[in-house]
Design a protein around this motif. Structure first.
Motif, PDB file in Angstrom:
ATOM      1  N   SER A  65       0.848  -1.191   0.000  1.00 52.14           N
ATOM      2  CA  SER A  65       0.000   0.000   0.000  1.00 52.14           C
ATOM      3  C   SER A  65       0.879   1.234   0.000  1.00 52.14           C
ATOM      4  N   CYS A  66       0.479   2.239  -0.750  1.00 55.44           N
ATOM      5  CA  CYS A  66       1.235   3.484  -0.826  1.00 55.44           C
ATOM      6  C   CYS A  66       1.063   4.259   0.474  1.00 55.44           C
ATOM      7  N   PRO A  67       2.153   4.724   1.080  1.00 55.73           N
ATOM      8  CA  PRO A  67       2.020   5.504   2.309  1.00 55.73           C
ATOM      9  C   PRO A  67       1.412   6.892   2.074  1.00 55.73           C
ATOM     10  N   ALA A  68       1.519   7.412   0.859  1.00 54.27           N
ATOM     11  CA  ALA A  68       1.006   8.748   0.592  1.00 54.27           C
ATOM     12  C   ALA A  68      -0.485   8.754   0.289  1.00 54.27           C
ATOM     13  N   CYS A  69      -0.923   7.854  -0.614  1.00 54.28           N
ATOM     14  CA  CYS A  69      -2.328   7.885  -1.033  1.00 54.28           C
ATOM     15  C   CYS A  69      -3.106   6.645  -0.646  1.00 54.28           C
ATOM     16  N   GLY A  70      -2.431   5.571  -0.226  1.00 49.17           N
ATOM     17  CA  GLY A  70      -3.111   4.361   0.204  1.00 49.17           C
ATOM     18  C   GLY A  70      -3.488   3.424  -0.922  1.00 49.17           C
ATOM     19  N   ALA A  71      -3.103   3.713  -2.147  1.00 46.73           N
ATOM     20  CA  ALA A  71      -3.444   2.849  -3.280  1.00 46.73           C
ATOM     21  C   ALA A  71      -2.653   1.557  -3.204  1.00 46.73           C
ATOM     22  N   GLY A  72      -3.257   0.482  -3.689  1.00 48.41           N
ATOM     23  CA  GLY A  72      -2.583  -0.803  -3.709  1.00 48.41           C
ATOM     24  C   GLY A  72      -1.660  -0.912  -4.903  1.00 48.41           C
ATOM     25  N   ASN A  73      -0.490  -1.514  -4.685  1.00 51.97           N
ATOM     26  CA  ASN A  73       0.497  -1.703  -5.740  1.00 51.97           C
ATOM     27  C   ASN A  73       1.016  -3.131  -5.686  1.00 51.97           C
ATOM     28  N   ARG A  74       1.551  -3.590  -6.822  1.00 48.64           N
ATOM     29  CA  ARG A  74       2.147  -4.928  -6.855  1.00 48.64           C
ATOM     30  C   ARG A  74       3.403  -4.936  -6.012  1.00 48.64           C
ATOM     31  N   ASP A  75       3.762  -6.115  -5.572  1.00 54.97           N
ATOM     32  CA  ASP A  75       4.985  -6.276  -4.805  1.00 54.97           C
ATOM     33  C   ASP A  75       6.182  -6.108  -5.733  1.00 54.97           C
ATOM     34  N   GLY A  76       7.195  -5.382  -5.300  1.00 54.78           N
ATOM     35  CA  GLY A  76       8.418  -5.205  -6.065  1.00 54.78           C
ATOM     36  C   GLY A  76       8.476  -3.940  -6.907  1.00 54.78           C
ATOM     37  N   VAL A  77       7.445  -3.112  -6.898  1.00 51.21           N
ATOM     38  CA  VAL A  77       7.496  -1.864  -7.657  1.00 51.21           C
ATOM     39  C   VAL A  77       8.089  -0.771  -6.781  1.00 51.21           C
ATOM     40  N   ALA A  78       8.732   0.203  -7.404  1.00 49.37           N
ATOM     41  CA  ALA A  78       9.410   1.252  -6.659  1.00 49.37           C
ATOM     42  C   ALA A  78       8.541   2.489  -6.453  1.00 49.37           C
ATOM     43  N   TYR A  79       7.567   2.716  -7.368  1.00 47.43           N
ATOM     44  CA  TYR A  79       6.740   3.914  -7.300  1.00 47.43           C
ATOM     45  C   TYR A  79       5.265   3.532  -7.327  1.00 47.43           C
ATOM     46  N   CYS A  80       4.457   4.342  -6.700  1.00 46.49           N
ATOM     47  CA  CYS A  80       3.014   4.124  -6.661  1.00 46.49           C
ATOM     48  C   CYS A  80       2.414   4.328  -8.051  1.00 46.49           C
ATOM     49  N   GLN A  81       1.531   3.425  -8.462  1.00 50.13           N
ATOM     50  CA  GLN A  81       0.898   3.562  -9.781  1.00 50.13           C
ATOM     51  C   GLN A  81      -0.153   4.654  -9.799  1.00 50.13           C
ATOM     52  N   GLN A  82      -0.601   5.118  -8.644  1.00 54.97           N
ATOM     53  CA  GLN A  82      -1.639   6.125  -8.575  1.00 54.97           C
ATOM     54  C   GLN A  82      -1.035   7.544  -8.484  1.00 54.97           C
ATOM     55  N   CYS A  83      -0.167   7.766  -7.495  1.00 55.90           N
ATOM     56  CA  CYS A  83       0.338   9.128  -7.256  1.00 55.90           C
ATOM     57  C   CYS A  83       1.825   9.292  -7.589  1.00 55.90           C
ATOM     58  N   LEU A  84       2.499   8.218  -7.977  1.00 50.66           N
ATOM     59  CA  LEU A  84       3.914   8.207  -8.389  1.00 50.66           C
ATOM     60  C   LEU A  84       4.891   8.567  -7.270  1.00 50.66           C
ATOM     61  N   SER A  85       4.458   8.450  -6.029  1.00 48.76           N
ATOM     62  CA  SER A  85       5.408   8.699  -4.939  1.00 48.76           C
ATOM     63  C   SER A  85       6.220   7.418  -4.708  1.00 48.76           C
ATOM     64  N   ARG A  86       7.401   7.576  -4.121  1.00 48.89           N
ATOM     65  CA  ARG A  86       8.297   6.436  -3.888  1.00 48.89           C
ATOM     66  C   ARG A  86       7.737   5.556  -2.780  1.00 48.89           C
ATOM     67  N   LEU A  87       7.752   4.261  -3.017  1.00 50.87           N
ATOM     68  CA  LEU A  87       7.264   3.304  -2.001  1.00 50.87           C
ATOM     69  C   LEU A  87       8.380   2.873  -1.088  1.00 50.87           C
TER      70      LEU A  87
END
Length: 87
Positions: A65-87
């Motif tokens: 889950s993205c700490p900035a927006c809470g959107a769910g992301n796949r495991d192993g990605v570096a950036y949030c697919q919703q808000c593009l903040s670093r995970l």
């Protein structure tokens, strides 16, 4: 200094060409790209994306889950697919 009518006509024609030509070239390019569009391929891609998005939600939940927006992301990605903040 008075310009001759022929010289004035040439300058006006050149100005119109500089203004109108890029627009006409863009419209021709746009029309050509639309003519080359493969509608069957576009429809298959759209259908596949709909099937994958529907099955991905039902099969497994996102691992990160993205700490900035809470959107769910796949495991192993570096950036949030919703808000593009670093995970």
């Amino acid at each position: 200094m008075a310009l001759g009518q022929l010289e004035l006509a040439a300058r006006v024609a050149a100005g119109l060409f500089v203004i109108v030509a890029p627009t006409l070239l863009f419209l021709a390019l746009w029309h050509g790209l639309q003519a080359m569009q493969d509608d069957a391929l576009v429809e298959r891609v759209r259908q596949r994306a709909t099937e994958q998005s529907g099955s991905a939600v039902s099969v497994s939940s996102p691992a990160v889950s993205c700490p900035a927006c809470g959107a769910g992301n796949r495991d192993g990605v570096a950036y949030c697919q919703q808000c593009l903040s670093r995970l």
